[in-house]
Design an enzyme around this catalytic site. Sequence first.
Site, PDB file in Angstrom:
ATOM      1  NE  ARG A 169      -6.695   4.584   5.940  1.00 11.07           N
ATOM      2  CZ  ARG A 169      -5.753   5.269   6.571  1.00 11.07           C
ATOM      3  NH1 ARG A 169      -5.890   5.550   7.836  1.00 11.07           N
ATOM      4  NH2 ARG A 169      -4.684   5.688   5.939  1.00 11.07           N
ATOM      5  CB  CYS A 222      -3.867  11.067  11.862  1.00 10.52           C
ATOM      6  SG  CYS A 222      -2.225  10.509  12.192  1.00 10.52           S
ATOM      7  CE  LYS A 244      -1.673   1.616   4.044  1.00 13.06           C
ATOM      8  NZ  LYS A 244      -1.326   3.029   4.262  1.00 13.06           N
ATOM      9  CG  ASN A 245       2.640   2.620   3.517  1.00  9.10           C
ATOM     10  OD1 ASN A 245       1.463   2.920   3.375  1.00  9.10           O
ATOM     11  ND2 ASN A 245       3.218   2.477   4.702  1.00  9.10           N
ATOM     12  NE  ARG A 274       1.406  10.183  10.279  1.00 13.33           N
ATOM     13  CZ  ARG A 274       0.910   9.131   9.640  1.00 13.33           C
ATOM     14  NH1 ARG A 274      -0.292   8.722   9.894  1.00 13.33           N
ATOM     15  NH2 ARG A 274       1.615   8.490   8.742  1.00 13.33           N
TER      16      ARG A 274
HETATM   17  C1  UD1 Z   1       4.800   6.834   6.211  1.00  9.29           C
HETATM   18  C2  UD1 Z   1       3.888   5.628   6.081  1.00  9.29           C
HETATM   19  C3  UD1 Z   1       3.378   5.194   7.443  1.00  9.29           C
HETATM   20  C4  UD1 Z   1       4.553   4.961   8.398  1.00  9.29           C
HETATM   21  C5  UD1 Z   1       5.484   6.164   8.413  1.00  9.29           C
HETATM   22  C6  UD1 Z   1       6.765   5.908   9.211  1.00  9.29           C
HETATM   23  C7  UD1 Z   1       2.873   5.911   3.905  1.00  9.29           C
HETATM   24  C8  UD1 Z   1       1.650   6.216   3.116  1.00  9.29           C
HETATM   25  N1  UD1 Z   1       2.759   5.991   5.226  1.00  9.29           N
HETATM   26  O1  UD1 Z   1       4.018   7.896   6.750  1.00  9.29           O
HETATM   27  O2  UD1 Z   1       2.629   3.980   7.274  1.00  9.29           O
HETATM   28  O3  UD1 Z   1       4.052   4.722   9.697  1.00  9.29           O
HETATM   29  O4  UD1 Z   1       5.890   6.505   7.071  1.00  9.29           O
HETATM   30  O5  UD1 Z   1       7.431   4.797   8.730  1.00  9.29           O
HETATM   31  O6  UD1 Z   1       3.905   5.578   3.362  1.00  9.29           O
HETATM   32  N2  UD1 Z   1       7.046  14.603  10.327  1.00  9.29           N
HETATM   33  C9  UD1 Z   1       7.163  15.959  10.605  1.00  9.29           C
HETATM   34  N3  UD1 Z   1       7.091  16.838   9.563  1.00  9.29           N
HETATM   35  C10 UD1 Z   1       6.908  16.419   8.254  1.00  9.29           C
HETATM   36  C11 UD1 Z   1       6.806  15.041   7.994  1.00  9.29           C
HETATM   37  C12 UD1 Z   1       6.881  14.148   9.042  1.00  9.29           C
HETATM   38  O7  UD1 Z   1       7.323  16.364  11.758  1.00  9.29           O
HETATM   39  O8  UD1 Z   1       6.840  17.266   7.367  1.00  9.29           O
HETATM   40  C13 UD1 Z   1       7.142  13.641  11.437  1.00  9.29           C
HETATM   41  C14 UD1 Z   1       5.874  12.807  11.617  1.00  9.29           C
HETATM   42  O9  UD1 Z   1       4.931  13.456  12.415  1.00  9.29           O
HETATM   43  C15 UD1 Z   1       6.428  11.560  12.265  1.00  9.29           C
HETATM   44  C16 UD1 Z   1       7.809  11.408  11.603  1.00  9.29           C
HETATM   45  O10 UD1 Z   1       8.137  12.689  11.098  1.00  9.29           O
HETATM   46  O11 UD1 Z   1       6.588  11.753  13.639  1.00  9.29           O
HETATM   47  C17 UD1 Z   1       7.893  10.396  10.475  1.00  9.29           C
HETATM   48  O12 UD1 Z   1       6.835  10.648   9.584  1.00  9.29           O
HETATM   49  P1  UD1 Z   1       6.918  10.256   8.032  1.00  9.29           P
HETATM   50  O13 UD1 Z   1       8.112   9.387   7.810  1.00  9.29           O
HETATM   51  O14 UD1 Z   1       6.804  11.484   7.222  1.00  9.29           O
HETATM   52  O15 UD1 Z   1       5.608   9.377   7.872  1.00  9.29           O
HETATM   53  P2  UD1 Z   1       4.557   9.407   6.691  1.00  9.29           P
HETATM   54  O16 UD1 Z   1       5.248   9.630   5.387  1.00  9.29           O
HETATM   55  O17 UD1 Z   1       3.406  10.261   7.051  1.00  9.29           O
END
Ligand code: UD1
Length: 420
Positions: free
Chosen positions: A399, A118, A22-23, A123
């Site tokens: 999902r 969420c 999915k990811n 996030r």
């Molecule tokens: C993706 C995955 C999710 C997984 C996560 C971590 C998808 C669709 N989802 O989510 O299943 O749990 O990686 O492996 O691929 N953060 C910030 N600022 C930003 C972006 C992120 O502070 O601009 C923080 C987030 O709140 C979190 C951390 O960084 O604490 C990691 O998040 P991120 O790696 O970006 O996760 P996602 O891409 O949302």
Amino acid sequence: MDRIVIRGGRPLSGEIAIRGAKNAALPLMAAGLLTDDRLVLGNVPKLADIETMATLLAQHGIAVDRVGNEGRVLSLGGAITNTEAPYDIVRKMRASILVLGPLLARCREARVSLPGGCAIGARPVDLHLKGLEQMGAEISLEGGYVNATAPQGLQGADIVFPFVSVGATENLLMAASLAQGRTTRANAAREPEICDLAKCLIAMGAKITGIGSGRLVIEGVPTLHGADHEIVPDRIETGTYACAAAIAGGTLLLRGGRLEHMAALASTLSEAGVEVTEAPGGLRVARLNGLHGTDVQTEPYPGFPTDMQAQFMSLMCVAEGAAMIPETIFENRFMHASELNRMGARINVHGSSAIVRGDASLQGAPVMATDLRASVSLVIAGLAARGETVVNRVYHLDRGYEAVERQLSACGADIERVSD
Ligand code: UD1
């Protein structure tokens, strides 16, 4: 609303076909915005999140058709007719933010609703926005929307982020593929899903090196073209069914599962008394004797995935001895702990760590979860519980897991979906 009903105590035996990740599928679908040509994606899972992304792309003008192989091939194509991603769709799925980079790179403008918080934490998307600003975008926030323009087009930039973000790495990888000049991205995420996206972008004509290394170098090109791409198998689905086999006992063949994408999980499972070995066509998972309490901390890839923390915690509830599980990626990802405690587990959460005391004799109970991985961890616990477990709010499961009840019941579990 549907519920999943499990009567625990049966060992699992048989095989489960692992679907495309999915990811990986979600960013790959967003990559369909980078060209008017056809992008054909194979091994696409049938999940609610995929439908949400298809709906979002359709309102940008990109037709998404399910073709061939039982609808597991997606064909995307068409010209972008609208650069706004509305709140009504984005609020359903945080990964919708992945359209921002491609829209900005192609159309020099985009208006994308902020995904908001969420259940598992705040996030934010600040890293996505800062990276695009470094590439010359002008960004303002207004009425819950990100308004982004790049009147001169995006320019290559040297981007170093303070911590690893999967989504920001993907957004910027897509944007940089069509920017003018070279972009370097230090501290990039290295997940197999990112390597899969880079592989597809290269097939579309992008110039990317350093894939999987943490330092990506992207030479922008003026246009990208269509491609055919087979999506990488889902390492989290593989790990989830591995935990199911481990807690229920028995042996499962996980067809398509890849050990190289789940080394940290496999070694943690092995410490806990679960054998994961390569077998023809996939991975064989078997619980050896008893399960042992095993400490593990979530980390960015190649560390132990946060998306496996809840499932592993269920396993630790019935293991002999205690397990300490610090969660380092998300600040609020232990909502399953209190539901597991309702089933007889003994878990204490202290800030960002959970201590699981183990040796629990789980009993079935009605439970509900507020996110995808937490929901499946309750299904896993139900496989080991005495009596009936009813998992409510099944839309979370849908999902990210395709027919989890059919997969497990075909392997001997007593599990069914019940509609009201
Ligand atoms: C993706 C995955 C999710 C997984 C996560 C971590 C998808 C669709 N989802 O989510 O299943 O749990 O990686 O492996 O691929 N953060 C910030 N600022 C930003 C972006 C992120 O502070 O601009 C923080 C987030 O709140 C979190 C951390 O960084 O604490 C990691 O998040 P991120 O790696 O970006 O996760 P996602 O891409 O949302």
